[in-house]
Scaffold this motif. Structure first.
Motif, PDB file in Angstrom:
ATOM      1  N   THR A  63       0.855  -1.184  -0.147  1.00  0.00           N
ATOM      2  CA  THR A  63       0.003  -0.178  -0.034  1.00  0.00           C
ATOM      3  C   THR A  63       0.870   1.062  -0.137  1.00  0.00           C
ATOM      4  O   THR A  63       2.068   1.128   0.538  1.00  0.00           O
ATOM      5  CB  THR A  63      -1.056   0.050   1.239  1.00  0.00           C
ATOM      6  N   GLY A  64       0.331   2.197  -0.623  1.00  0.00           N
ATOM      7  CA  GLY A  64       1.099   3.608  -0.424  1.00  0.00           C
ATOM      8  C   GLY A  64       0.969   4.233   0.664  1.00  0.00           C
ATOM      9  O   GLY A  64       0.169   3.918   1.464  1.00  0.00           O
ATOM     10  N   ALA A  65       1.949   5.036   1.089  1.00  0.00           N
ATOM     11  CA  ALA A  65       2.061   5.692   2.322  1.00  0.00           C
ATOM     12  C   ALA A  65       2.583   7.115   2.131  1.00  0.00           C
ATOM     13  O   ALA A  65       3.537   7.243   1.279  1.00  0.00           O
ATOM     14  CB  ALA A  65       2.744   4.974   3.332  1.00  0.00           C
ATOM     15  N   ALA A  66       2.080   8.242   2.533  1.00  0.00           N
ATOM     16  CA  ALA A  66       2.736   9.426   2.521  1.00  0.00           C
ATOM     17  C   ALA A  66       3.269   9.984   3.843  1.00  0.00           C
ATOM     18  O   ALA A  66       2.461   9.534   4.803  1.00  0.00           O
ATOM     19  CB  ALA A  66       1.607  10.529   1.929  1.00  0.00           C
ATOM     20  N   ARG A  67       4.262  10.712   3.962  1.00  0.00           N
ATOM     21  CA  ARG A  67       4.608  11.341   5.286  1.00  0.00           C
ATOM     22  C   ARG A  67       5.236  12.796   4.779  1.00  0.00           C
ATOM     23  O   ARG A  67       5.439  13.142   3.739  1.00  0.00           O
ATOM     24  CB  ARG A  67       5.811  10.587   5.807  1.00  0.00           C
ATOM     25  N   PRO A  68       5.230  13.472   5.724  1.00  0.00           N
ATOM     26  CA  PRO A  68       5.696  14.733   5.697  1.00  0.00           C
ATOM     27  C   PRO A  68       7.317  14.935   5.323  1.00  0.00           C
ATOM     28  O   PRO A  68       7.919  13.936   5.798  1.00  0.00           O
ATOM     29  CB  PRO A  68       5.559  15.476   6.921  1.00  0.00           C
ATOM     30  N   LEU A  69       7.846  15.763   4.699  1.00  0.00           N
ATOM     31  CA  LEU A  69       9.117  15.715   4.254  1.00  0.00           C
ATOM     32  C   LEU A  69      10.055  16.076   5.680  1.00  0.00           C
ATOM     33  O   LEU A  69       9.645  16.868   6.519  1.00  0.00           O
ATOM     34  CB  LEU A  69       9.333  16.810   3.283  1.00  0.00           C
ATOM     35  N   HIS A  70      11.115  15.486   5.818  1.00  0.00           N
ATOM     36  CA  HIS A  70      11.727  15.691   7.160  1.00  0.00           C
ATOM     37  C   HIS A  70      12.844  16.816   6.689  1.00  0.00           C
ATOM     38  O   HIS A  70      13.142  16.737   5.597  1.00  0.00           O
ATOM     39  CB  HIS A  70      12.746  14.110   7.549  1.00  0.00           C
ATOM     40  N   GLU A  71      13.125  17.148   7.658  1.00  0.00           N
ATOM     41  CA  GLU A  71      14.050  18.573   7.264  1.00  0.00           C
ATOM     42  C   GLU A  71      15.492  18.128   6.708  1.00  0.00           C
ATOM     43  O   GLU A  71      16.025  19.029   5.968  1.00  0.00           O
ATOM     44  CB  GLU A  71      14.283  19.559   8.613  1.00  0.00           C
ATOM     45  N   GLU A  73      15.808  15.954   4.343  1.00  0.00           N
ATOM     46  CA  GLU A  73      15.724  15.693   2.791  1.00  0.00           C
ATOM     47  C   GLU A  73      15.553  16.924   2.137  1.00  0.00           C
ATOM     48  O   GLU A  73      15.533  16.869   1.000  1.00  0.00           O
ATOM     49  CB  GLU A  73      14.248  14.939   2.880  1.00  0.00           C
ATOM     50  N   LEU A  74      15.327  18.075   2.712  1.00  0.00           N
ATOM     51  CA  LEU A  74      14.847  19.297   2.062  1.00  0.00           C
ATOM     52  C   LEU A  74      15.850  19.621   1.082  1.00  0.00           C
ATOM     53  O   LEU A  74      15.633  20.037  -0.199  1.00  0.00           O
ATOM     54  CB  LEU A  74      14.616  20.449   2.820  1.00  0.00           C
ATOM     55  N   ALA A  75      17.312  19.724   1.467  1.00  0.00           N
ATOM     56  CA  ALA A  75      18.329  20.089   0.428  1.00  0.00           C
ATOM     57  C   ALA A  75      18.291  19.219  -0.841  1.00  0.00           C
ATOM     58  O   ALA A  75      18.223  19.923  -2.007  1.00  0.00           O
ATOM     59  CB  ALA A  75      19.604  20.170   1.124  1.00  0.00           C
ATOM     60  N   ALA A  76      17.967  18.190  -0.542  1.00  0.00           N
ATOM     61  CA  ALA A  76      18.227  17.031  -1.785  1.00  0.00           C
ATOM     62  C   ALA A  76      16.963  17.226  -2.757  1.00  0.00           C
ATOM     63  O   ALA A  76      16.732  17.258  -3.889  1.00  0.00           O
ATOM     64  CB  ALA A  76      18.197  15.542  -1.093  1.00  0.00           C
ATOM     65  N   VAL A  77      15.642  17.541  -2.126  1.00  0.00           N
ATOM     66  CA  VAL A  77      14.692  17.672  -2.785  1.00  0.00           C
ATOM     67  C   VAL A  77      14.643  18.989  -3.703  1.00  0.00           C
ATOM     68  O   VAL A  77      14.163  18.954  -4.788  1.00  0.00           O
ATOM     69  CB  VAL A  77      13.301  17.731  -1.895  1.00  0.00           C
ATOM     70  N   LEU A  78      14.853  20.047  -2.726  1.00  0.00           N
ATOM     71  CA  LEU A  78      15.415  21.359  -3.572  1.00  0.00           C
ATOM     72  C   LEU A  78      16.211  21.320  -4.807  1.00  0.00           C
ATOM     73  O   LEU A  78      16.085  22.045  -5.732  1.00  0.00           O
ATOM     74  CB  LEU A  78      15.667  22.251  -2.668  1.00  0.00           C
ATOM     75  N   ALA A  79      17.268  20.537  -4.429  1.00  0.00           N
ATOM     76  CA  ALA A  79      18.228  20.248  -5.639  1.00  0.00           C
ATOM     77  C   ALA A  79      17.815  19.727  -6.874  1.00  0.00           C
ATOM     78  O   ALA A  79      17.882  20.012  -7.942  1.00  0.00           O
ATOM     79  CB  ALA A  79      19.528  19.889  -5.131  1.00  0.00           C
ATOM     80  N   GLU A  80      16.868  18.702  -6.727  1.00  0.00           N
ATOM     81  CA  GLU A  80      16.266  17.820  -7.817  1.00  0.00           C
ATOM     82  C   GLU A  80      15.136  18.758  -8.511  1.00  0.00           C
ATOM     83  O   GLU A  80      15.095  18.468  -9.504  1.00  0.00           O
ATOM     84  CB  GLU A  80      15.271  16.694  -6.875  1.00  0.00           C
TER      85      GLU A  80
END
Length: 89
Positions: A63-71, A73-80
């Motif tokens: 099953t799928g699951a969602a969760r808030p972004l952990h702080e 992980e923010l730099a990697a997500v913004l770079a992407e």
């Protein structure tokens, strides 16, 4: 639903449209866990879509699951995002 689609395709489409409207409204009206549930209801509703099949394997029993972004992980997500959309993103 599959049986109804065979017996009465128009009624099945009407039910699917009603579910789509309900789930879309829930996405905008709900917050927190309720919004997560509404998202996964909408995702499940769209499981036959060819594009979505490439992102989610319905046959693996998971099953799928969602969760808030952990702080952390923010730099990697913004770079992407910047790599994909450009520096103005």
């Amino acid at each position: 639903m599959a049986e109804l689609t065979l017996r009465d395709p128009e009624r099945a489409r009407a039910i699917q449209r009603a579910l789509s409207v309900r789930n879309t409204k829930a996405l905008t009206a709900k917050r927190g866990r309720e919004r997560e549930r509404a998202f996964f209801d909408r995702l499940y509703e769209m499981r036959g879509d060819e594009t979505l099949r490439s992102f989610y394997d319905w046959q693996d029993g998971q099953t799928g699951a969602a969760r808030p972004l952990h702080e952390t992980e923010l730099a990697a997500v913004l770079a992407e995002i910047e790599a994909h959309e450009g520096p103005s993103a």
